[in-house]
Design an enzyme around this catalytic site. Structure first.
Site, mmCIF file in Angstrom:
data_model
loop_
_atom_site.group_PDB
_atom_site.id
_atom_site.type_symbol
_atom_site.label_atom_id
_atom_site.label_comp_id
_atom_site.label_asym_id
_atom_site.label_seq_id
_atom_site.Cartn_x
_atom_site.Cartn_y
_atom_site.Cartn_z
ATOM 1 N N SER A 187 26.828 8.168 43.724
ATOM 2 C CA SER A 187 25.896 7.445 42.839
ATOM 3 C C SER A 187 24.436 7.715 43.179
ATOM 4 O O SER A 187 23.581 6.829 43.076
ATOM 5 C CB SER A 187 26.194 5.940 42.850
ATOM 6 O OG SER A 187 27.504 5.703 42.368
ATOM 7 N N ASN A 239 27.774 18.729 41.513
ATOM 8 C CA ASN A 239 29.222 18.909 41.430
ATOM 9 C C ASN A 239 29.619 18.431 40.045
ATOM 10 O O ASN A 239 29.667 17.232 39.783
ATOM 11 C CB ASN A 239 29.921 18.076 42.518
ATOM 12 C CG ASN A 239 31.434 18.064 42.357
ATOM 13 O OD1 ASN A 239 31.996 18.831 41.576
ATOM 14 N ND2 ASN A 239 32.102 17.175 43.093
ATOM 15 N N TRP A 240 29.864 19.400 39.163
ATOM 16 C CA TRP A 240 30.158 19.035 37.774
ATOM 17 C C TRP A 240 31.541 18.411 37.602
ATOM 18 O O TRP A 240 31.827 17.829 36.554
ATOM 19 C CB TRP A 240 30.046 20.284 36.875
ATOM 20 C CG TRP A 240 28.639 20.787 36.684
ATOM 21 C CD1 TRP A 240 27.492 20.309 37.271
ATOM 22 C CD2 TRP A 240 28.240 21.867 35.835
ATOM 23 N NE1 TRP A 240 26.407 21.031 36.848
ATOM 24 C CE2 TRP A 240 26.837 21.997 35.965
ATOM 25 C CE3 TRP A 240 28.922 22.742 34.991
ATOM 26 C CZ2 TRP A 240 26.113 22.964 35.262
ATOM 27 C CZ3 TRP A 240 28.209 23.706 34.296
ATOM 28 C CH2 TRP A 240 26.808 23.813 34.430
ATOM 29 N N LYS A 241 32.419 18.573 38.596
ATOM 30 C CA LYS A 241 33.797 18.065 38.504
ATOM 31 C C LYS A 241 34.482 18.658 37.257
ATOM 32 O O LYS A 241 34.189 19.784 36.888
ATOM 33 C CB LYS A 241 33.812 16.531 38.530
ATOM 34 C CG LYS A 241 33.025 15.987 39.739
ATOM 35 C CD LYS A 241 33.248 14.530 40.008
ATOM 36 C CE LYS A 241 32.427 14.105 41.220
ATOM 37 N NZ LYS A 241 32.634 12.715 41.608
ATOM 38 N N GLU A 295 38.214 13.472 46.033
ATOM 39 C CA GLU A 295 39.127 13.501 44.888
ATOM 40 C C GLU A 295 40.261 14.491 45.122
ATOM 41 O O GLU A 295 41.391 14.281 44.675
ATOM 42 C CB GLU A 295 38.333 13.825 43.602
ATOM 43 C CG GLU A 295 37.471 12.635 43.193
ATOM 44 C CD GLU A 295 36.184 12.999 42.467
ATOM 45 O OE1 GLU A 295 36.041 14.142 41.998
ATOM 46 O OE2 GLU A 295 35.299 12.118 42.385
ATOM 47 N N GLY A 331 27.159 14.060 41.471
ATOM 48 C CA GLY A 331 28.193 14.134 40.442
ATOM 49 C C GLY A 331 27.604 13.874 39.066
ATOM 50 O O GLY A 331 26.979 14.736 38.445
ATOM 51 N N GLY A 332 27.767 12.648 38.575
ATOM 52 C CA GLY A 332 27.364 12.280 37.218
ATOM 53 C C GLY A 332 25.951 12.715 36.842
ATOM 54 O O GLY A 332 25.728 13.244 35.747
ATOM 55 N N GLY A 349 30.846 7.560 41.821
ATOM 56 C CA GLY A 349 31.073 7.223 40.414
ATOM 57 C C GLY A 349 31.151 5.735 40.147
ATOM 58 O O GLY A 349 31.569 5.313 39.076
ATOM 59 N N HIS A 389 36.662 17.651 48.977
ATOM 60 C CA HIS A 389 36.143 16.500 48.225
ATOM 61 C C HIS A 389 37.190 15.376 48.247
ATOM 62 O O HIS A 389 38.393 15.650 48.192
ATOM 63 C CB HIS A 389 35.817 16.907 46.786
ATOM 64 C CG HIS A 389 35.012 15.872 46.082
ATOM 65 N ND1 HIS A 389 35.579 14.741 45.547
ATOM 66 C CD2 HIS A 389 33.674 15.769 45.872
ATOM 67 C CE1 HIS A 389 34.617 13.989 45.025
ATOM 68 N NE2 HIS A 389 33.452 14.591 45.205
ATOM 69 N N GLU A 417 30.134 11.572 51.716
ATOM 70 C CA GLU A 417 30.322 10.857 50.446
ATOM 71 C C GLU A 417 31.237 9.663 50.676
ATOM 72 O O GLU A 417 32.461 9.814 50.694
ATOM 73 C CB GLU A 417 30.956 11.789 49.408
ATOM 74 C CG GLU A 417 30.134 13.023 49.120
ATOM 75 C CD GLU A 417 30.466 13.617 47.760
ATOM 76 O OE1 GLU A 417 29.531 13.820 46.984
ATOM 77 O OE2 GLU A 417 31.653 13.852 47.464
HETATM 78 P P1 13P Z 1 28.663 10.591 41.570
HETATM 79 O O1 13P Z 1 27.273 11.137 41.828
HETATM 80 O O2 13P Z 1 29.079 10.662 40.158
HETATM 81 O O3 13P Z 1 28.852 9.252 42.213
HETATM 82 O O4 13P Z 1 29.663 11.593 42.344
HETATM 83 C C1 13P Z 1 29.386 11.959 43.652
HETATM 84 C C2 13P Z 1 30.299 13.060 44.045
HETATM 85 O O5 13P Z 1 31.496 12.885 44.162
HETATM 86 C C3 13P Z 1 29.716 14.395 44.239
HETATM 87 O O6 13P Z 1 30.621 15.274 44.824
#
Ligand code: 13P
Length: 251
Positions: free
Chosen positions: A214, A9-11, A98, A235-236, A174, A96, A168
Site C-alpha cells: 500500500s 509489480n503489475w501482478k 502471493e 503494486g496497485g 493491497g 512474492h 512486504e
Molecule cells: P500494493 O502496493 O498493491 O499493496 O502491492 C504491494 C505488492 O505486493 C508489491 O509487490
C-alpha cells in the site's frame, strides 16, 4: 553505495496493448524529469518482449514477476530464467508472498530460482514479509529472518551482493493498510543487521531494501526518508503512470 529504487509489480493486470501503453507512458513521463532513483517495471511474461520494444531501459528497467525453478525441459507452462533474460529483461521478482501463499513456493524452490536468475544475469528482487498473525503475536522478526536465511544464505557474498530485497508485510499488501514508517524502518534495520551478521557490514550497507505494501504518492516520502528504506515495490499504484511518478518523485 546502495541504490534507491522504485519498482512496479503489475501482478496479473493489463492486456498486452494496455501494458504496452502503460510502459510507454511511464518511460515518457520519466524522460520529463530527472529521477533521483532507479526505476523498474516488473510485468507479466506475455508483456516482456513488446514492452522491451517500446521502453528505453536506460530510463526504466524491465523485469519479470517470477521464473521457473528448473533450467529447461518438460515443465509445461513454466518460463525459465534464460527465457526471461532472452527478452531483454534485467530483473525478476522472486518469493512474492502471493507466490508463496497461492502457489506453494518454498525456500527450497526459491533457492533454485535465485540461482538460475543469477546464472542468467538477472537481478532478483527477493520478497520477504510476515502475515498479520505473525505481526500480532510478535514473531515477525524471526519469521523474516528465517525467510532470508533459508532462501538466500546459501549464496556467496558476491552473489548476495547482486540481490535486491523487498520487505512486504503481507497484511499491508493491497489492503490500504501501510506499515508505519517506524514499523517499516525497524524491520529494515533488523534485516540489515541479519545480513551484516552473515556477510559483514559492507555487504549489508550496500544492499538495497525496498518497502512494499500500500505504498502510494501520499505516504512514499515519509517511508523513503527513513535511513534503511531504499525505495519501494509498488503494486496497485504502479498501474497508473501518474501515481507511479508521484512515488518516484518522493526521492
Ligand atoms: P500494493 O502496493 O498493491 O499493496 O502491492 C504491494 C505488492 O505486493 C508489491 O509487490
Amino acid at each position: 553505495m546502495r541504490k534507491n529504487i522504485v519498482a512496479g509489480n503489475w501482478k496479473m493486470n493489463t492486456t498486452v496493448p494496455e501494458g504496452v501503453a502503460l510502459a510507454k507512458q511511464v518511460c515518457d513521463d520519466l524522460k520529463g524529469f530527472k529521477a533521483n532513483c532507479d526505476v523498474v517495471i516488473c510485468v507479466p511474461f506475455t508483456h516482456l518482449c513488446p514492452v522491451n520494444d517500446v521502453i528505453d531501459q536506460a530510463v526504466v528497467g524491465l523485469g519479470a514477476e517470477n521464473c521457473a525453478d528448473h533450467k529447461s525441459g518438460a515443465y509445461t507452462g513454466e518460463v525459465s530464467a534464460a527465457m526471461v533474460a532472452s527478452t531483454g529483461a534485467k530483473y525478476v521478482i522472486l518469493g512474492h508472498s502471493e507466490r508463496r501463499q497461492y502457489y506453494g513456493e518454498t525456500a527450497e524452490t526459491l533457492r533454485e530460482k535465485v540461482a538460475l536468475a543469477l546464472e542468467n544475469g538477472l537481478t532478483p528482487i527477493f520478497c520477504i514479509g510476515e502475515v498479520l498473525e505473525e505481526r500480532e503475536n510478535g514473531t515477525f522478526n524471526e519469521v523474516v529472518k528465517a525467510q532470508i536465511v533459508d532462501g538466500l544464505f546459501n549464496l556467496s557474498a558476491e552473489d548476495f551482493g547482486r540481490i535486491i530485497l523487498a520487505y512486504e508485510p503481507v497484511w499491508a499488501i493491497g489492503t490500504g493498510k501501510t506499515a508505519t514508517p517506524d514499523q517499516a524502518e525497524d524491520m529494515h534495520a533488523h534485516i540489515r543487521a541479519v545480513i551484516a551478521d552473515k556477510y559483514g557490514k559492507e555487504v549489508a550497507e550496500n544492499t538495497s531494501i525496498l518497502y512494499g505494501g500500500s505504498c502510494k504518492p501520499s505516504n512514499a516520502a515519509e517511508l523513503f526518508a527513513k535511513p534503511d528504506i531504499d525505495g519501494g515495490l509498488i503494486g496497485g499504484a504502479s498501474l497508473k503512470s501518474a501515481d507511479f511518478m508521484g512515488i518516484v518523485k518522493a526521492f
